[in-house]
Design an enzyme around this catalytic site. Structure first.
Site: not given
Length: 440
Positions: A412, A416
């Site tokens: 992450h 995204d």
């Protein structure tokens, strides 16, 4: 006779040390030239160490799990002739001066010989009294189980009372003649409360076994710890209708081409690999390695797909290099070759390294959904779950379809959630309309 010292040889790969993962010999063994003495591990490659001479094992210089430097002595042999240990001076003299190997621990049942008693004044030796061993028919503790097959003495009334109370009469000490059990013995047994033994066939097991984490298992543990401690994972699960893909796969596997080399049997993996190649062409940042210490993302042009594979030794990840340059049959053939090499332990270090994105699959054991751990320093891993026939609503009725989930994890820090979803949806479209996989 002389002594010969064997040192850990340079096992290549430019490493300075290796982990000892297995001894094939023990002290006292007679070995021949080329007999495998030990196995050491560097990274994920295991190397066997053979004996260069015939001889008898006198000393072993390390224990399983120890890290040994290249050039360190690991075995001392008794050999015919002078050997390679110099009687005076020389660098191997120091080896001979090292502490001897630990003696094996005596077995618990092995007792030291009894010391002789001092002789009597008359000069006659006093013979030690013979050891009195308990009869197996005599329990050492009151209330202990009787030997297997011994029937406790008790009246029918006592037996009925014990049965109703769930008491095993073999656990009860009898105070009557010949150990006969009476009602008062049942009362005393019940008065002991928590010590009552029920006739359940179950027994407590308080054993604790210590298993040292060594070799490939230790490498896996270190890799997983690194991945989970440094990568913030986001996992995305999507279901895929693979009915059309399975029909196409079955048709391609039946097809025979006259005059052509026989094609490998296709599994789902080559189709997924080709779908990933197409999806990565739209989102090249998924095919990256993240150097989080330097703060640099290394985005690769070549797509090197790691295939997580379970082997008898543990999890390894052989790598299909340059999947972007392979068609579906070449991908299938390479997956088969690498899987066989990994399971047989013959895969090279180059074949087990260099991946830029990974596929993990548990096959028929894949479950409905998983949370794959990213292969550090990659930024994505695609997880294949079990294929099942499920009822799917087509707008007018429920029809049986072959469905499969993809459970995929992403770093992450780099990917995204939206980009992860776009990537998986692109793969979903390609797998559900498999003709698109073959369109350039």
């Amino acid at each position: 006779m002389g002594e010969h010292i064997i040192k850990l040889p340079d096992v290549g790969e430019g490493v300075a040390e290796a982990e000892l993962v297995e001894w094939h010999v023990k002290i006292g063994d007679i070995v021949r030239e080329d007999t495998v003495l030990a196995a050491v591990m560097t990274d994920k490659a295991t190397v066997e160490i053979p004996s260069p001479v015939d001889g008898e094992i006198l000393w072993l210089g390390a224990e399983i799990g120890d890290t040994v430097a290249i050039g360190s002595p690991i075995v001392r042999l008794k050999v015919a002739g002078e050997g390679n240990v110099k009687p005076q001076g020389g660098d191997v003299e120091a080896v001979a001066a090292e502490p001897p190997a630990k003696l094996p621990t005596p077995k618990p049942e092995t007792a030291a010989p009894a010391a002789k008693a001092p002789p009597k004044a008359g000069g006659t030796d006093v013979k030690p009294a013979p050891a009195v061993s308990k009869s197996p028919q005599q329990p050492s503790v009151p209330g202990a189980p009787r030997p297997e097959g011994e029937k406790p003495l008790a009246s029918p009334a006592v037996r009925l009372r014990a049965k109703e109370a769930g008491i095993d009469l073999r656990q009860v000490s009898g105070t009557g003649p010949a150990g006969r059990i009476g009602h008062e013995d049942i009362d005393a047994f019940l008065a002991r409360g928590p010590q009552v033994a029920r006739t359940s066939g179950l027994a407590r097991n308080d054993a604790v076994e210590d298993i040292k984490v060594v070799g490939l298992r230790r490498k896996i543990a270190e890799k997983m710890t690194l991945s989970k401690s440094r990568i913030p994972h986001i996992t995305y699960v999507e279901e895929i209708d693979v009915t059309a893909l399975e029909d196409l796969r079955a048709a391609l596997n039946k097809e025979k081409r006259a005059g052509k080399a026989e094609r490998p049997k296709l599994t789902l993996l080559p189709f997924l690999m080709r779908a990933m190649v197409k999806a990565i062409s739209d989102q090249p940042n998924l095919n990256s390695l993240f150097d989080d210490e330097a703060g640099v993302i290394h985005q690769h042009g070549g797509i090197h797909i790691g295939i997580a594979a379970q082997t008898p030794s543990g999890l390894v990840v052989p790598v299909v290099k340059h999947a972007e340059a392979r068609d579906i049959w070449e991908c299938g053939a390479e997956v088969i070759r690498l899987a066989e090499a990994a399971k047989s332990g013959t895969a090279t270090r180059d074949e087990l390294s260099g991946s830029t994105i990974t596929i993990t699959s548990l096959g028929a054991m894949g479950g409905v959904a998983t949370t794959p751990v990213i292969n550090h320093p990659e930024v994505a891993i695609i997880g294949v779950n079990k294929m099942m026939v499920r009822p799917v609503w087509d707008g007018t009725q429920f029809i049986p379809r072959k469905m499969m989930n993809l459970s995929s994890s992403f770093d992450h820090r780099v990917i995204d959630g939206w980009d992860a979803a776009v990537f998986i949806q692109r793969i979903k479209t390609l797998l559900e309309t498999p003709a698109l996989i073959f369109v350039d």
